[in-house]
Scaffold this motif. Structure first.
Motif, PDB file in Angstrom:
ATOM      1  N   GLU A  78      -6.867   0.641 -24.081  1.00 13.26           N
ATOM      2  CA  GLU A  78      -7.579  -0.573 -23.675  1.00 13.26           C
ATOM      3  C   GLU A  78      -7.120  -1.768 -24.499  1.00 13.26           C
ATOM      4  O   GLU A  78      -7.003  -2.881 -23.982  1.00 13.26           O
ATOM      5  N   GLN A 112      -8.808  -2.538 -16.083  1.00 14.48           N
ATOM      6  CA  GLN A 112     -10.213  -2.146 -16.111  1.00 14.48           C
ATOM      7  C   GLN A 112     -10.424  -0.688 -15.714  1.00 14.48           C
ATOM      8  O   GLN A 112     -11.572  -0.229 -15.612  1.00 14.48           O
ATOM      9  N   VAL A 155      -8.752   2.342 -17.130  1.00 13.56           N
ATOM     10  CA  VAL A 155      -7.829   3.013 -18.034  1.00 13.56           C
ATOM     11  C   VAL A 155      -7.769   4.515 -17.766  1.00 13.56           C
ATOM     12  O   VAL A 155      -6.677   5.108 -17.769  1.00 13.56           O
TER      13      VAL A 155
END
Length: 254
Positions: A216, A223, A225
């Motif tokens: 991240e 958004q 991952v």
């Protein structure tokens, strides 16, 4: 491959002698680990892109030499220029040569294919002080300890020459990464780094999810991952880097 280094040099500086000696040795003994051609050609002096190239496959190679073992990180050129090479996909393959002047011998020789140089492996150094001649200049470090083991290919280890066919096979094993560039390659290599950091031959999907925070941070615009991780695992499986065992379990095939 002859590991003996010719010490004939017109220079008196130890660093200059070492540079001339190792470059001369490489020009005579290095072969292309990508296509297997028996020799590499040396570029003219002070070329900013690379030190050697293969006349057959046109791959570029940058030579770094040291009398000591290479550590976790290695100083490199300007950070901005290094980032631009990553964007344009013109980073050369890296050749790390460790020599022993007392024996006049190459002790270790390792190649890192350029496909492993992604954003997360390059670190910006602190800008030079205002009092420095090049004040504000920002250099870079290559974080060698992050390069997956499969991306560190030994041609010589502890004074022993590795089998050339085995070297070429190891080089080809990760050639699939070349089909991706930029962020797409970065995701694959970063997931490979996460897998290696687990230090397990067999691991679960939940194990690899432990890298979610790191990924991240590396890819703040993504958004999803976990979905991206699963996608990379599928690509790595399809290209033989992993074996899918079922029920969210994988085994490294390296």
């Amino acid at each position: 491959m002859n590991l003996f280094i010719d010490q004939n040099s017109q220079y008196t500086s130890r660093s200059q002698i070492a540079r001339v000696m190792t470059e001369g040795w490489a020009a005579t003994n290095l072969y292309c680990p990508n296509c297997g051609h028996h020799a590499l050609t040396q570029y003219e002096a002070n070329r900013p892109v690379a030190d050697f190239f293969c006349s057959i496959c046109r791959d570029d190679f940058e030579l770094k030499s040291s009398s000591r073992a290479f550590g976790r990180k290695m100083a490199n050129g300007a950070y901005a220029a290094k980032m631009q090479k990553l964007v344009s996909d013109t980073t050369p393959n890296l050749v790390l040569l460790r020599y022993d002047l007392s024996r006049r011998q190459v002790r270790d020789l390792t190649c890192v294919p350029r496909r492993f140089f992604v954003h997360s492996i390059i670190e910006a150094r602190k800008p030079l002080a205002e009092t420095a001649r090049r004040r504000g200049w920002v250099g870079s470090n290559i974080l060698l300890h992050l390069v997956p083991k499969v991306g560190r290919i030994d041609l010589v280890r502890n004074g022993e020459v590795m089998d050339r066919r085995a070297v070429l096979e190891r080089w080809r094993k990760t050639a699939f990464l070349e089909r991706n560039t930029g962020t797409a390659r970065g995701w694959l290599v970063d997931v490979m780094i996460c897998i290696e950091n687990l230090e397990k031959e067999t691991f679960s999907l939940n194990d690899i999810y432990e890298c979610e925070d790191r990924l991240e941070q590396l890819y703040p615009g993504n958004q999803h991952v976990r979905a991206k991780i699963r996608q990379q695992l599928q690509v790595l499986r399809d290209n033989g880097y992993l074996v899918f065992l079922g029920n969210g379990e994988y085994r490294r095939n390296t």
